[in-house]
Write an enzyme that holds these catalytic residues in place. Structure first.
Site, PDB file in Angstrom:
ATOM      1  N   ARG A 279       0.796  -1.227   0.000  1.00  0.00           N
ATOM      2  CA  ARG A 279       0.000   0.000   0.000  1.00  0.00           C
ATOM      3  C   ARG A 279       0.835   1.287   0.000  1.00  0.00           C
ATOM      4  O   ARG A 279       0.695   2.127  -0.881  1.00  0.00           O
ATOM      5  CB  ARG A 279      -0.937   0.027   1.227  1.00  0.00           C
ATOM      6  CG  ARG A 279      -1.940  -1.097   1.308  1.00  0.00           C
ATOM      7  CD  ARG A 279      -3.096  -0.896   0.354  1.00  0.00           C
ATOM      8  NE  ARG A 279      -3.965   0.190   0.758  1.00  0.00           N
ATOM      9  CZ  ARG A 279      -4.973   0.099   1.624  1.00  0.00           C
ATOM     10  NH1 ARG A 279      -5.217  -1.064   2.221  1.00  0.00           N
ATOM     11  NH2 ARG A 279      -5.737   1.128   1.901  1.00  0.00           N
TER      12      ARG A 279
ATOM     13  N   HIS B 252      -7.300  -3.248  -7.729  1.00  0.00           N
ATOM     14  CA  HIS B 252      -7.085  -2.595  -6.434  1.00  0.00           C
ATOM     15  C   HIS B 252      -8.403  -2.487  -5.648  1.00  0.00           C
ATOM     16  O   HIS B 252      -9.051  -1.434  -5.636  1.00  0.00           O
ATOM     17  CB  HIS B 252      -6.491  -1.197  -6.670  1.00  0.00           C
ATOM     18  CG  HIS B 252      -5.858  -0.588  -5.455  1.00  0.00           C
ATOM     19  ND1 HIS B 252      -4.624  -0.967  -4.992  1.00  0.00           N
ATOM     20  CD2 HIS B 252      -6.288   0.380  -4.607  1.00  0.00           C
ATOM     21  CE1 HIS B 252      -4.313  -0.259  -3.930  1.00  0.00           C
ATOM     22  NE2 HIS B 252      -5.310   0.564  -3.666  1.00  0.00           N
TER      23      HIS B 252
ATOM     24  N   TYR C 289     -17.164  14.093 -12.981  1.00  0.00           N
ATOM     25  CA  TYR C 289     -17.057  15.318 -13.773  1.00  0.00           C
ATOM     26  C   TYR C 289     -15.718  15.468 -14.491  1.00  0.00           C
ATOM     27  O   TYR C 289     -15.618  16.196 -15.471  1.00  0.00           O
ATOM     28  CB  TYR C 289     -17.268  16.551 -12.884  1.00  0.00           C
ATOM     29  CG  TYR C 289     -18.616  16.605 -12.220  1.00  0.00           C
ATOM     30  CD1 TYR C 289     -19.785  16.637 -12.977  1.00  0.00           C
ATOM     31  CD2 TYR C 289     -18.730  16.636 -10.834  1.00  0.00           C
ATOM     32  CE1 TYR C 289     -21.025  16.679 -12.371  1.00  0.00           C
ATOM     33  CE2 TYR C 289     -19.965  16.686 -10.210  1.00  0.00           C
ATOM     34  CZ  TYR C 289     -21.113  16.704 -10.988  1.00  0.00           C
ATOM     35  OH  TYR C 289     -22.343  16.749 -10.386  1.00  0.00           O
TER      36      TYR C 289
END
Length: 738
Positions: A32, A78, A122
């Site tokens: 990670r 992931h 967006y």
């Protein structure tokens, strides 16, 4: 439940808690938060970039919605939540957080002042060309693939980084019980370091830093503890003292006040740090610590940072700067801890380990690449040689095909010479068929061969292709067997990246013992020109080169220099004048220059007989006077902090006619009534306070002097002679030689 079915396992709570926590910690550390030493990427960064490559969102293609990228990455590689994936995508696109952004974002991807990015539905994104060239080239040929989290997909174990990305974009992350923090660096500096390291792998950290220089943050600013960099890069950890850049702007009119303007901020101030800085300054004003400040305004825009602090008239500017550095985040600390994953274990690297690991990785991926290409070419040659062999026996092969009852029968015959299921009328054909020994791949190619391949031109083309394939096989084998060739390929790639992606540094490296210092000036190249009336000016090199002939015709004195250098002007009266280039105006061809008397101690009667740039002076000078006195003076004798210095003692009514750079390989040529030559080795080295030695008893004034090799031709007026034919003269002591 029957007691016979019960299974009760006695476990110590402390041991179980310890084991589980260690497993969790290692998962966070390795999978990670900590980057891999080879490509400098964390797993989530690698997965996002690989997924974008798989989706075909290349730099020259249209963008795709960020939500599509995030969803695809989460579903395939992931499974840790969409917010962390989107945040990774956003950071990789922000040029104020990454020295070289890896993603090209379209839409609102946040700001340097801490404004968050718009929702992923967006915004859109695609890969940068830099990312494709450096991280995603030849993925299929160079990298080992591993199973994803559920075994339904494969993903690269590491990306084939062609440059040490750990240095270029750095890395920051917090794991369980450890933290990683590697500063970012300039691509040009990193490429130059790679080239130097390839040439000399045993470089010391000090030698490396002479090339790498130090950190280069995307926000610019100043690293204020330059002398500590060697220790930081030697150990892999330490603290960088970083500062913002502050400049003073004086008021231009009655209503305009003096200002302190912050144009670059420390990297640690990115985000909410700017707002906090403004609040801290406001608090310092409110509690009367900074009463000099009358107004605070943030005028930052897309063009860059501009934080303006208006000051009262007559304020102590240095005091204000001092307080800003001490009591706000305008000066901050960047902790360095170059922790990376090496062989699935966390390890703190120093600069030498980073470079050694990267070089080993380059050799590894190039070996895999050319092994892959070699295998492909060998397979291709196997097919091409089989087709050529088949073309030479095409009648037999056609007969075998016509006499076979199945495709497998033909293949068995071609590979093993088995004719048990093939009817051949001629005994000769049967004998030849039994001798056939094509490979499986060749047999498949023969069965798929079209009749048009039997045309003579097609066969010739096939033979040419086989020849080219053999050439490539030899080339790839040569590369794989020769480490020097591999290194040459790495060097060539780095040079191409340097040419395409090289950039200027943004961060200054300085040693600042006090919080207040003067900003380093930018050094710019110019041509210093002076006319016969001693009006001088600086000319931009581009403008000078365009009209070089016109300048050389108009100006008898021309010297290439820089804005931070000095020009040395030797006069016939034995005085050396130092002229600071920053005092000389930058002008165009037709614009009038500045009288040299205004910026130096030179008098009007003095005549300039030689000029040099302070940064390019010779080790020694040769002085020649009109009366024939000659000497060599070390350049160190003439160094001074004053504007002028006596460079040579002169006898009565004598003057200097030449100052020449010292060279042991040449002769000194003089001219009075005829040419004379003197070996340079015969000229004595003396101090500037002596007059030198005179040439023989010759009393006619010397009007010309130069340096020349024995093979050179020299001329004065209409007379031209070869140096080797010039009469040689010796120097002798004179009663005035004091």
């Amino acid at each position: 439940m029957d007691k016979t079915d019960e299974r009760i396992i006695q476990v110590d709570f402390g041991d179980e808690f310890k084991k589980s926590y260690i497993d969790y910690s290692m998962s966070v550390i390795v999978a990670r938060a900590i980057p891999d030493a080879r490509d400098g990427l964390k797993p989530v960064q690698r997965r996002v970039l690989y997924d974008m490559s798989e989706l075909g969102i290349n730099y020259d293609k249209a963008t795709k919605k960020s939500a599509r990228i995030v969803g695809d990455t989460m579903g395939k590689y992931h499974p840790h939540g969409d917010s962390s994936i989107y945040e990774t995508l956003v950071v990789m696109s922000q040029d104020f957080k990454r020295r070289n952004p890896l993603v090209n974002g379209y839409g609102n991807f946040g700001s340097i002042e801490g404004d968050g990015a718009a929702a992923q539905r967006y915004t859109e994104a695609k890969l940068e060309k830099f990312t494709q060239d450096i991280l995603l080239t030849d993925l299929d040929k160079t990298i080992t693939y591993v199973q994803n989290y559920d075994g339904t997909e494969t993903e690269p174990e590491v990306l084939p980084a062609r440059l040490p990305m750990l240095l270029i974009n750095g890395s920051e992350g917090i794991a369980v019980g450890m933290v990683t923090s590697t500063p970012q660096h300039n691509v040009t500096d990193v490429c130059n370091l790679c080239l130097a390291y390839l040439k000399k792998p045993d470089m010391t950290t000090k030698e490396m830093l002479q090339i790498l220089n130090g950190p280069d943050f995307p926000t610019g600013g100043i690293v204020a503890n330059k002398d500590e960099l060697e220790s930081i890069y030697e150990t892999g950890n330490g603290k960088l003292k970083i500062r913002g850049k502050v400049s003073f702007e004086s008021g231009r009119g009655r209503g305009d006040k003096d200002k302190l303007v912050i144009t670059e901020i420390p990297y640690t101030m990115v985000g909410n740090g700017i707002e906090k800085f403004l609040m801290d300054v406001s608090n310092l004003v409110d509690d009367k610590t900074l009463p000099e400040i009358t107004d605070i305004s943030n005028q930052s825009s897309k063009e860059g940072i501009r934080i303006v602090l208006e000051l009262k008239s007559g304020s102590d500017v240095e005091r204000v700067k001092n307080i800003l550095y001490r009591k706000t985040k305008l000066e901050d600390t960047f902790g360095v801890n170059m922790l990376v994953i090496k062989d699935k274990r966390p390890e703190v690297f120093n600069l030498k380990k980073i470079m050694a690991t990267w070089i080993h990785f380059q050799n590894e991926i190039l070996t895999k690449k050319y092994s892959f290409l070699l295998k492909k070419e060998e397979e291709r040659y196997e097919i091409e040689s089989g087709l050529i062999q088949a073309s030479n026996q095409i009648d037999l092969i056609i007969e075998i095909i016509r006499g076979a009852n199945s495709r497998q029968a033909v293949k068995d015959c071609l590979v093993n010479g088995d004719i048990s299921h093939i009817t051949l009328k001629k005994k000769a054909s049967q004998m030849q068929a039994k001798k056939l020994s094509f490979t499986d791949r060749q047999a498949e190619a023969i069965l798929k061969m079209q009749l048009q391949k039997l045309i003579g031109l097609e066969v010739d083309q096939l033979e040419k292709e086989a020849e080219m394939t053999l050439k490539k096989i030899g080339e790839y084998k040569g590369i794989l067997s020769n480490e020097t060739k591999l290194t040459s390929i790495i060097r060539k790639d780095i040079q191409s990246y340097l040419k395409e992606y090289g950039s200027q540094r943004r961060t200054l490296l300085m040693n600042c013992s006090e919080p207040v210092f003067e900003e380093k000036e930018t050094e710019t190249e110019y041509y210093f020109v002076m006319d016969r009336f001693k009006y001088c000016k600086l000319i931009d090199p581009v403008i000078f080169e365009k009209s070089k002939e016109a300048y050389e015709k108009e100006y008898p004195y021309i010297q290439k220099t820089t804005s931070l250098s000095k020009v040395l002007l030797f006069t016939d009266s034995g005085i050396l004048h130092y002229v600071k280039c920053k005092d000389v105006p930058v002008r165009k061809f037709k614009e009038k220059g500045e009288p040299v008397e205004n910026i130096s101690n030179m008098g009007q009667p003095d005549m300039v007989i030689a000029l040099f740039d302070e940064c390019k002076v010779p080790d020694k000078y040769i002085f020649v006077t009109e009366k024939g006195f000659t000497k060599v003076v070390p350049a160190a004798e003439l160094k001074t902090t004053k504007r002028s210095i006596v460079c040579s003692k002169l006898t009565e009514d004598d003057k200097i006619i030449a100052v020449l750079p010292y060279s042991t390989e040449k002769y000194l040529i003089t001219y009075s009534d005829s040419f004379y030559r003197i070996p340079i080795s015969d000229i004595p080295t003396q101090k500037r306070t002596t007059v030198g030695l005179k040439r023989g008893n010759h009393n006619k004034p010397i009007i010309f002097a130069c340096l020349g090799d024995a093979k050179d031709m020299v001329s004065y007026g209409e007379e031209e002679v070869k140096v080797s034919s010039i009469k040689s003269k010796k120097l002798q002591k004179n009663k005035n030689n004091t």
